[in-house]
Design an enzyme around this catalytic site. Structure first.
Site, mmCIF file in Angstrom:
data_model
loop_
_atom_site.group_PDB
_atom_site.id
_atom_site.type_symbol
_atom_site.label_atom_id
_atom_site.label_comp_id
_atom_site.label_asym_id
_atom_site.label_seq_id
_atom_site.Cartn_x
_atom_site.Cartn_y
_atom_site.Cartn_z
ATOM 1 N N TRP A 54 27.991 -7.714 -37.499
ATOM 2 C CA TRP A 54 28.350 -7.103 -36.237
ATOM 3 C C TRP A 54 27.081 -6.509 -35.617
ATOM 4 C CZ3 TRP A 54 33.865 -4.575 -36.169
ATOM 5 C CH2 TRP A 54 34.961 -5.512 -36.878
ATOM 6 N N SER A 97 22.753 -18.395 -35.155
ATOM 7 C CA SER A 97 23.543 -19.372 -34.244
ATOM 8 C C SER A 97 24.743 -20.253 -35.005
ATOM 9 C CB SER A 97 22.540 -19.884 -33.357
ATOM 10 O OG SER A 97 21.755 -19.239 -32.588
ATOM 11 N N GLY A 122 26.413 -13.855 -36.696
ATOM 12 C CA GLY A 122 26.183 -12.793 -35.968
ATOM 13 C C GLY A 122 27.026 -12.693 -34.833
ATOM 14 N N GLY A 123 26.472 -13.293 -33.506
ATOM 15 C CA GLY A 123 27.352 -13.089 -32.250
ATOM 16 C C GLY A 123 28.855 -13.703 -32.259
ATOM 17 N N GLU A 145 15.731 -8.461 -38.628
ATOM 18 C CA GLU A 145 15.708 -7.484 -37.486
ATOM 19 C C GLU A 145 15.320 -6.081 -38.125
ATOM 20 O OE1 GLU A 145 19.576 -8.106 -35.935
ATOM 21 O OE2 GLU A 145 19.033 -10.074 -35.038
HETATM 22 P P1 PGA Z 1 23.627 -15.076 -34.928
HETATM 23 O O1 PGA Z 1 22.949 -13.778 -35.941
HETATM 24 O O2 PGA Z 1 24.773 -15.533 -35.584
HETATM 25 O O3 PGA Z 1 23.845 -14.212 -33.800
HETATM 26 O O4 PGA Z 1 22.433 -16.127 -34.566
HETATM 27 C C1 PGA Z 1 22.932 -14.084 -37.108
HETATM 28 C C2 PGA Z 1 22.393 -12.914 -38.126
HETATM 29 O O5 PGA Z 1 21.449 -12.359 -37.641
HETATM 30 O O6 PGA Z 1 22.738 -12.766 -39.269
#
Ligand code: PGA
Length: 255
Positions: A10, A216, A237-238, A99
């Protein structure tokens, strides 16, 4: 047979109240999907919502994870969270997300230290690796990602290694809407990542470790990844912030 594992990262999203709402919206369907053990599902909210999410999924097969931890177990590290604290409220911990490497000074060395501490405190690490766009374009993916895997697993015993989940997340695919191709991700995972594990340990260990794809992933492209032989689920993620999307991705993984 490796059981696919789909984890929702998240990131820095959802207050406690919002986390409660998101879990309520998908708990029943996720529980059903994970009930027969065909897939494992992990929710990774921000630290502050971890206890709440854990309480909400108690008694279901849904698992909970944190997004980071410190390698020390206590002490003068203002603002940090330690493994024994997480161990009370969750089962998994994401380590070395790109990140964290990019914005918070995470290095291969700190990743390795964190993995060791996590294992010592019975947390299951989800270790992230992945190359930048420039490295990918320069043909350096194999050397770079292989190096990240070797560094992460340095000094980790074979039996412990088997319990670690790796997430292959090419940085250029994270949050960009530009996912890797299923075949491309499959090749990096099969050749580079399992290759590095086979060098470090042996072929059986390389085949036992679960390796997710991340970057993604959406309900639309999920099947492209989950039908690849080397890919064991996804770090999402998203799309993990939208109940219907995360459920659809988990459904695709359970097929
Ligand atoms: P995303 O992020 O699905 O938004 O590309 C994946 C992640 O960073 O774990």
């Amino acid at each position: 047979m490796r059981t696919p594992i789909v984890a929702g990262n998240w990131k820095m999203n959802k207050t406690i109240a919002e986390a409660r709402e998101l879990v309520s919206a998908m708990r029943d369907e996720l529980s059903r999907l994970a009930a027969d053990g065909r897939i494992e599902i992990v929710l990774c909210p921000p630290f502050i919502a971890v206890p709440e999410v854990s309480a909400r999924v108690q008694g279901t097969p849904i698992r909970v994870g944190a997004q980071n931890m410190h390698w020390e177990t206590k002490g003068a590290f203002t603002g940090e969270v330690a493994a024994p604290m997480l161990n009370e409220v969750c089962e998994y911990v994401i380590i070395g997300h790109s990140e964290r490497r990019q914005y918070f000074g995470e290095t291969d060395e700190s990743v390795n230290k964190k993995i060791k501490t996590a294992l010592a405190h019975h947390l299951k690490p989800i270790v992230c690796v992945g190359e930048k766009l420039a490295q990918n374009e320069a043909g350096q993916t194999d050397a770079f990602v292989g190096g990240q895997v070797r560094a992460a697993f340095q000094g980790i015993a074979r039996d412990d290694a088997r319990s670690i989940v790796i997430a292959y997340e090419p940085i250029w695919a994270i949050g960009t809407g530009k996912a890797a191709s299923g075949a491309g991700a499959n090749a990096v995972i099969g050749l580079t990542i399992r290759g590095a594990l086979a060098d470090l340990y042996d072929e059986a260990t390389a085949q036992a470790v679960r390796v997710q794809y991340g970057g993604s992933v959406t309900p639309k492209n999920a099947a492209e990844f989950f039908t690849q032989p080397e890919i064991d689920g996804a770090l999402v993620g998203g799309a993990s912030l939208v109940a219907a999307d995360f459920v659809a991705i988990c459904k695709a993984a359970a097929k």
